[in-house]
Write an enzyme that holds these catalytic residues in place. Structure first.
Site, short mmCIF file in Angstrom:
data_model
loop_
_atom_site.label_atom_id
_atom_site.label_comp_id
_atom_site.label_asym_id
_atom_site.label_seq_id
_atom_site.Cartn_x
_atom_site.Cartn_y
_atom_site.Cartn_z
CG HIS A 105 -8.03 55.03 14.07
ND1 HIS A 105 -7.31 55.23 15.22
CD2 HIS A 105 -9.08 54.21 14.43
CE1 HIS A 105 -7.86 54.57 16.22
NE2 HIS A 105 -8.94 53.95 15.78
CG HIS A 179 -7.40 49.34 15.71
ND1 HIS A 179 -8.49 48.57 16.08
CD2 HIS A 179 -7.74 50.61 16.01
CE1 HIS A 179 -9.43 49.36 16.55
NE2 HIS A 179 -9.01 50.60 16.52
CD GLU A 309 -7.24 51.20 19.67
OE1 GLU A 309 -7.07 52.26 19.04
OE2 GLU A 309 -8.36 50.84 20.05
C1 GLA Z 1 -10.57 52.93 18.37
C2 GLA Z 1 -11.44 54.03 18.80
C3 GLA Z 1 -12.85 53.59 18.77
C4 GLA Z 1 -13.23 53.12 17.39
C5 GLA Z 1 -12.30 52.02 16.99
C6 GLA Z 1 -12.55 51.58 15.56
O1 GLA Z 1 -10.50 51.96 19.29
O2 GLA Z 1 -11.08 54.54 20.06
O3 GLA Z 1 -13.70 54.65 19.14
O4 GLA Z 1 -13.11 54.17 16.48
O5 GLA Z 1 -10.97 52.45 17.09
O6 GLA Z 1 -13.88 51.27 15.35
#
Ligand code: GLA
Length: 344
Positions: A105, A179, A309
């Site tokens: 991220h 997110h 997402e």
């Molecule tokens: C995304 C990732 C997860 C986790 C979340 C945040 O969804 O795929 O593995 O890192 O973000 O906690």
């Protein structure tokens, strides 16, 4: 239509602002310039009862602590880049490592942790905020000055539009996403296991134990990832001890198309997600373990919410067979996601 703006704190000498939007049909959204974040979203159930359907915090300060990207804009690269590195134009770029050896991220200070410029925008049918951020050359290891824009618009058709634009002055990789953690039951249910989910994806990208794609592409048919027909999230969850955290390859690509539909049977709340992106990460809140206390001081337990997402596939910079995430000078990165709310 209503839009109210207020300063709630200061962060590195800049005003932190909350923007409260209302679409004239009682839907309400609260946005914040830190992280270009969606803080809350109130939508009615089938009886008209309004409830906030997202996880988050009541106060700005809590967003600076242990915060699993609640409602944030994620970038430059949503999801993971294996080994926190890629080669572009014959040169290797080393990125911030913030999940073991990998990059997640956008790194240590991704787009979820920066202050965006914010301008309210509205017309006769919608109300919203346009956020801008200039990510400097070398930011978290990425090449190029990346000029980004994210616009949230809430309209009178009960849709939340998330529109992304970016340009660069050197070739780089871009993969922006949103997110939010949703629980359509509001505060009524502690987990999302009875939500019925449909994902318009016949294939997915298998990944290793650190969630980096192996590069293969597999059919969902016959696996717990088959959500082609709607079914409860909890139905086959036991077959996946780590829970759902997978990138689905959407069947229709390129143009705005329905990617997922979620129905919460008790409240009657429904959300439909449309996107121009080729992939959708479905995450069932597996890492939430109750230690984070969210709005109203309520602990956020395992599976208390889900994320959908829209994005390009994880680790695309190292997987030439995946749709490209390269952005070159003179090109415009464009992405659109529409989330529509209704009841049944
Ligand atoms: C995304 C990732 C997860 C986790 C979340 C945040 O969804 O795929 O593995 O890192 O973000 O906690």
């Amino acid at each position: 239509m209503k839009l109210e703006e207020r300063t709630v704190a200061e962060y590195h000498g800049r005003p932190v602002k909350f923007f409260d939007l209302e679409n004239g049909r009682r839907l309400r959204a609260r946005l914040m310039n830190y992280g270009a974040t969606l803080i809350s979203l109130h939508i009615p159930d089938r009886t008209g009862r309004l409830e906030d359907i997202t996880l988050g915090f009541d106060n700005f300060e809590d967003y600076l602590g242990n915060n699993p990207y609640f409602g944030a804009t994620v970038g430059r690269y949503a999801n993971r880049i294996g080994g926190a590195r890629f080669v572009l134009g014959g040169q290797e770029y080393v990125l911030a490592r913030n999940e073991g050896p990998n990059h997640l991220h956008g790194g240590l200070k991704g787009f979820d942790k920066v202050m965006w410029e914010a301008v309210p925008v509205s017309d006769s049918r919608s109300v919203g905020v346009r956020f801008n951020y200039l990510s400097p050359d070398g930011d978290e290891g990425y090449p190029g000055n990346l000029d980004c824009q994210v616009t949230y618009l809430l309209n009178e058709n009960d849709e939340l539009h998330l529109a992304y634009l970016a340009t660069t002055d050197r070739p780089t990789h871009v993969n922006l996403s949103h997110h939010s953690y949703f629980n359509l039951a509001g505060s009524r249910k502690e987990n999302i296991l009875e939500h019925e989910l449909q994902i318009m994806a016949s294939r997915f990208t298998p990944a290793d134990e650190r969630l980096i794609p192996t590069g293969e592409i597999k059919e969902v048919a016959g696996t717990p990832l088959d959500f082609l027909k709607p079914r409860p999230i909890g139905q086959r969850l036991k077959e996946l001890p780590a829970g759902y955290d997978h990138n689905f390859i959407l069947d229709s690509r390129g143009e705005l198309a329905l990617a997922a539909r979620v129905v919460e049977p008790e409240s009657g709340r429904v959300m439909e997600l449309y996107t121009t992106e080729p992939g959708l990460q479905f995450y069932s809140g597996n890492f939430l373990d109750g230690t984070i206390r969210g709005k109203g001081g309520r602990p956020c337990g395992r599976h208390s919410a889900f994320c959908l997402e829209p994005q390009h596939f994880p680790d695309s910079p190292n997987k030439p067979q995946f749709p490209s995430t390269v952005l070159k000078p003179g090109e415009i990165y464009k992405s659109l996601t529409v989330i529509k709310f209704l009841t049944v």
